[in-house]
Design a protein around this motif. Structure first.
Motif, PDB file in Angstrom:
ATOM      1  N   GLU A  27      10.635 -17.360  -7.650  1.00  0.00           N
ATOM      2  CA  GLU A  27      11.029 -15.943  -7.706  1.00  0.00           C
ATOM      3  C   GLU A  27      10.498 -15.245  -8.952  1.00  0.00           C
ATOM      4  O   GLU A  27      10.220 -14.049  -8.936  1.00  0.00           O
ATOM      5  CB  GLU A  27      12.564 -15.815  -7.671  1.00  0.00           C
ATOM      6  N   ARG A  62      22.918 -10.229   3.664  1.00  0.00           N
ATOM      7  CA  ARG A  62      22.579 -11.647   3.542  1.00  0.00           C
ATOM      8  C   ARG A  62      23.566 -12.404   2.650  1.00  0.00           C
ATOM      9  O   ARG A  62      23.795 -13.588   2.834  1.00  0.00           O
ATOM     10  CB  ARG A  62      21.161 -11.807   2.984  1.00  0.00           C
ATOM     11  N   ALA A  89       5.741 -16.795   9.802  1.00  0.00           N
ATOM     12  CA  ALA A  89       6.120 -16.282   8.473  1.00  0.00           C
ATOM     13  C   ALA A  89       6.631 -17.423   7.591  1.00  0.00           C
ATOM     14  O   ALA A  89       7.438 -17.195   6.688  1.00  0.00           O
ATOM     15  CB  ALA A  89       7.179 -15.204   8.613  1.00  0.00           C
ATOM     16  N   MET A 139      12.460  -7.882   1.801  1.00  0.00           N
ATOM     17  CA  MET A 139      13.063  -7.637   0.493  1.00  0.00           C
ATOM     18  C   MET A 139      12.431  -6.435  -0.205  1.00  0.00           C
ATOM     19  O   MET A 139      13.096  -5.698  -0.939  1.00  0.00           O
ATOM     20  CB  MET A 139      12.868  -8.887  -0.373  1.00  0.00           C
ATOM     21  N   ILE A 197       9.853 -11.794   1.919  1.00  0.00           N
ATOM     22  CA  ILE A 197       9.432 -10.894   0.839  1.00  0.00           C
ATOM     23  C   ILE A 197       9.155  -9.497   1.388  1.00  0.00           C
ATOM     24  O   ILE A 197       9.447  -8.490   0.740  1.00  0.00           O
ATOM     25  CB  ILE A 197       8.206 -11.470   0.099  1.00  0.00           C
ATOM     26  N   LYS A 198       8.647  -9.444   2.626  1.00  0.00           N
ATOM     27  CA  LYS A 198       8.351  -8.126   3.220  1.00  0.00           C
ATOM     28  C   LYS A 198       9.647  -7.351   3.459  1.00  0.00           C
ATOM     29  O   LYS A 198       9.725  -6.145   3.219  1.00  0.00           O
ATOM     30  CB  LYS A 198       7.552  -8.304   4.521  1.00  0.00           C
TER      31      LYS A 198
HETATM   32  N1  CO8 Z   1       8.252 -13.968   3.010  1.00  0.00           N
HETATM   33  C1  CO8 Z   1       7.490 -13.400   3.966  1.00  0.00           C
HETATM   34  N2  CO8 Z   1       6.357 -13.925   4.446  1.00  0.00           N
HETATM   35  C2  CO8 Z   1       5.959 -15.082   3.922  1.00  0.00           C
HETATM   36  C3  CO8 Z   1       6.661 -15.757   2.922  1.00  0.00           C
HETATM   37  C4  CO8 Z   1       7.888 -15.158   2.460  1.00  0.00           C
HETATM   38  N3  CO8 Z   1       8.675 -15.742   1.546  1.00  0.00           N
HETATM   39  N4  CO8 Z   1       6.002 -16.896   2.589  1.00  0.00           N
HETATM   40  C5  CO8 Z   1       4.890 -16.943   3.378  1.00  0.00           C
HETATM   41  N5  CO8 Z   1       4.869 -15.851   4.172  1.00  0.00           N
HETATM   42  C6  CO8 Z   1       3.856 -15.510   5.162  1.00  0.00           C
HETATM   43  C7  CO8 Z   1       2.599 -14.975   4.504  1.00  0.00           C
HETATM   44  O1  CO8 Z   1       2.700 -13.587   4.240  1.00  0.00           O
HETATM   45  C8  CO8 Z   1       1.545 -15.285   5.550  1.00  0.00           C
HETATM   46  O2  CO8 Z   1       1.642 -14.339   6.590  1.00  0.00           O
HETATM   47  P1  CO8 Z   1       0.301 -13.563   7.107  1.00  0.00           P
HETATM   48  O3  CO8 Z   1      -0.538 -14.681   7.689  1.00  0.00           O
HETATM   49  O4  CO8 Z   1       0.831 -12.615   8.114  1.00  0.00           O
HETATM   50  O5  CO8 Z   1      -0.298 -12.950   5.911  1.00  0.00           O
HETATM   51  C9  CO8 Z   1       2.025 -16.628   6.128  1.00  0.00           C
HETATM   52  O6  CO8 Z   1       3.434 -16.694   5.825  1.00  0.00           O
HETATM   53  C10 CO8 Z   1       1.333 -17.818   5.495  1.00  0.00           C
HETATM   54  O7  CO8 Z   1       1.397 -17.696   4.091  1.00  0.00           O
HETATM   55  P2  CO8 Z   1       0.124 -17.947   3.152  1.00  0.00           P
HETATM   56  O8  CO8 Z   1      -1.110 -17.396   3.774  1.00  0.00           O
HETATM   57  O9  CO8 Z   1       0.482 -17.454   1.780  1.00  0.00           O
HETATM   58  O10 CO8 Z   1       0.061 -19.559   3.195  1.00  0.00           O
HETATM   59  P3  CO8 Z   1      -0.437 -20.570   2.073  1.00  0.00           P
HETATM   60  O11 CO8 Z   1      -0.444 -21.922   2.734  1.00  0.00           O
HETATM   61  O12 CO8 Z   1      -1.663 -20.088   1.401  1.00  0.00           O
HETATM   62  O13 CO8 Z   1       0.749 -20.555   0.951  1.00  0.00           O
HETATM   63  C11 CO8 Z   1       3.034 -20.545   0.195  1.00  0.00           C
HETATM   64  C12 CO8 Z   1       2.013 -20.999   1.269  1.00  0.00           C
HETATM   65  C13 CO8 Z   1       2.776 -21.273  -1.129  1.00  0.00           C
HETATM   66  C14 CO8 Z   1       4.418 -20.933   0.722  1.00  0.00           C
HETATM   67  C15 CO8 Z   1       2.911 -19.028  -0.034  1.00  0.00           C
HETATM   68  O14 CO8 Z   1       3.009 -18.373   1.238  1.00  0.00           O
HETATM   69  C16 CO8 Z   1       3.982 -18.453  -0.920  1.00  0.00           C
HETATM   70  O15 CO8 Z   1       3.876 -18.543  -2.127  1.00  0.00           O
HETATM   71  N6  CO8 Z   1       5.025 -17.826  -0.321  1.00  0.00           N
HETATM   72  C17 CO8 Z   1       6.055 -17.141  -1.058  1.00  0.00           C
HETATM   73  C18 CO8 Z   1       6.994 -18.102  -1.726  1.00  0.00           C
HETATM   74  C19 CO8 Z   1       8.012 -17.352  -2.542  1.00  0.00           C
HETATM   75  O16 CO8 Z   1       7.706 -16.629  -3.461  1.00  0.00           O
HETATM   76  N7  CO8 Z   1       9.316 -17.534  -2.203  1.00  0.00           N
HETATM   77  C20 CO8 Z   1      10.400 -16.884  -2.893  1.00  0.00           C
HETATM   78  C21 CO8 Z   1      10.801 -15.626  -2.193  1.00  0.00           C
HETATM   79  S1  CO8 Z   1      12.048 -14.707  -3.050  1.00  0.00           S
HETATM   80  C22 CO8 Z   1      13.476 -15.514  -2.666  1.00  0.00           C
HETATM   81  O17 CO8 Z   1      13.495 -16.469  -1.937  1.00  0.00           O
HETATM   82  C23 CO8 Z   1      14.724 -14.950  -3.261  1.00  0.00           C
HETATM   83  C24 CO8 Z   1      15.957 -15.439  -2.531  1.00  0.00           C
HETATM   84  C25 CO8 Z   1      17.085 -14.518  -2.875  1.00  0.00           C
HETATM   85  C26 CO8 Z   1      18.154 -14.487  -1.793  1.00  0.00           C
HETATM   86  C27 CO8 Z   1      19.155 -13.424  -2.095  1.00  0.00           C
HETATM   87  C28 CO8 Z   1      20.080 -13.190  -0.901  1.00  0.00           C
HETATM   88  C29 CO8 Z   1      21.073 -12.135  -1.150  1.00  0.00           C
END
Ligand code: CO8
Length: 260
Positions: free
Chosen positions: A134, A86, A27, A73, A70-71
């Motif tokens: 985000e 958290r 993940a 959240m 994200i899943k």
């Molecule tokens: N959450 C869950 N799963 C994730 C996340 C994530 N943040 N990022 C990647 N994954 C998973 C994908 O779903 C995928 O799983 P599966 O193979 O089962 O589908 C696997 O990891 C690989 O991901 P990709 O296929 O997307 O890989 P790529 O190399 O194409 O892309 C990236 C990599 C660019 C990192 C892309 O995965 C991405 O954009 N991820 C999300 C990034 C993001 O938006 N992060 C922000 C999240 S929100 C946040 O952090 C708010 C914090 C607030 C905290 C508050 C606390 C109180």
């Protein structure tokens, strides 16, 4: 030897240094509640353990952490977010009183970038990418990103990252003060560990005081910060390690700090 947790690996203490490896590669090391609670627990224990002088936190060669899970959240409504455990885990991480050094390769996004900003020193592999994407999810950084990022990189770059969701490279992150050194990816953990070992030989009370006073600069006026610095400086005059440090200098020998 690694101690098994569900979402992280924790090394044995080696010459005062403990290493935490985020370990949800499937993940992209997304920071689900379980992972954050494990990091907070290990840091709480490390704070209590005199044998630990510094902690290194790292991910894998492709990703440090891709943010909040994200899943997980997606299942929370506003009340769920309000009562989110958290928040407490983040607070425990922020309150860790000893040096925390991050070795970052690959993606450090969203909560992953915010975790980087909880570290005191950041070493990045030249493949690292930092971002607060985000906005693409209809939200904003929620673990201190808006506040710590602005204080670290300044207004224009903080706005650029948070409003556009664009990523920056390790070199840009270094130019903007988010990172102190950039290495080849294979070397970032080694360099972070080297620094941790060096810090582990320093007088621990002075190290903790230095961290506390430096972090206060984020949130206080110059006058109150200087006053806190003076108090900490005075307090250190009462430590055995200060006498040992000065004596060792005079006697042209290596100091032996005991943490007293
Ligand atoms: N959450 C869950 N799963 C994730 C996340 C994530 N943040 N990022 C990647 N994954 C998973 C994908 O779903 C995928 O799983 P599966 O193979 O089962 O589908 C696997 O990891 C690989 O991901 P990709 O296929 O997307 O890989 P790529 O190399 O194409 O892309 C990236 C990599 C660019 C990192 C892309 O995965 C991405 O954009 N991820 C999300 C990034 C993001 O938006 N992060 C922000 C999240 S929100 C946040 O952090 C708010 C914090 C607030 C905290 C508050 C606390 C109180």
């Amino acid at each position: 030897m690694q101690h098994e947790y569900q979402d992280i690996l924790v090394s044995d203490i080696s010459s005062g240094v403990l290493t935490i490896t985020l370990n949800r590669p499937e993940a992209y090391n997304a920071l689900r509640t379980q992972l954050l609670s494990e990091v907070a627990e290990v840091l709480d224990q490390a704070a209590q353990n005199d044998d630990v002088r510094a902690v290194v936190i790292t991910g894998n060669e492709k990703v440090f952490a891709a943010g909040a899970d994200i899943k997980e959240m997606a299942a929370l409504d506003a009340v769920g977010v309000l009562n989110d455990p958290r928040v407490l885990h983040w607070r425990r991480i922020a309150q860790f009183s000893k040096p925390l050094i991050a070795a970052v390769n690959g993606f450090a996004l969203g909560g992953g970038c915010e975790l980087v900003m909880h570290a005191d020193i950041v070493i990045a592999g030249d493949n690292a990418q930092f971002g607060q994407p985000e906005i693409n999810l209809g939200i904003i950084p929620g673990a201190g990103g808006t506040q710590r990022l602005l204080r670290t990189v300044g207004k224009s770059m903080a706005m650029q990252l948070v409003l556009s969701g664009e990523f920056i490279s390790a070199a840009q992150a270094r130019d903007f003060g988010l990172v102190s050194e950039v290495t080849i990816p294979e070397r970032s953990l080694e360099r972070a560990t080297e620094l941790a070992h060096k810090i582990a030989t320093k007088p621990p009370i002075a190290v903790r005081q230095a961290k506390e006073v430096l972090l206060k600069a984020y949130e206080t006026t110059l006058d109150s910060g200087l006053s806190l610095e003076r108090k900490a400086f005075t307090l250190l005059a009462a430590t055995e390690d200060r006498n040992e440090g000065i004596a060792a200098f005079m006697e042209k020998r290596k100091p032996n700090f005991t943490g007293k």
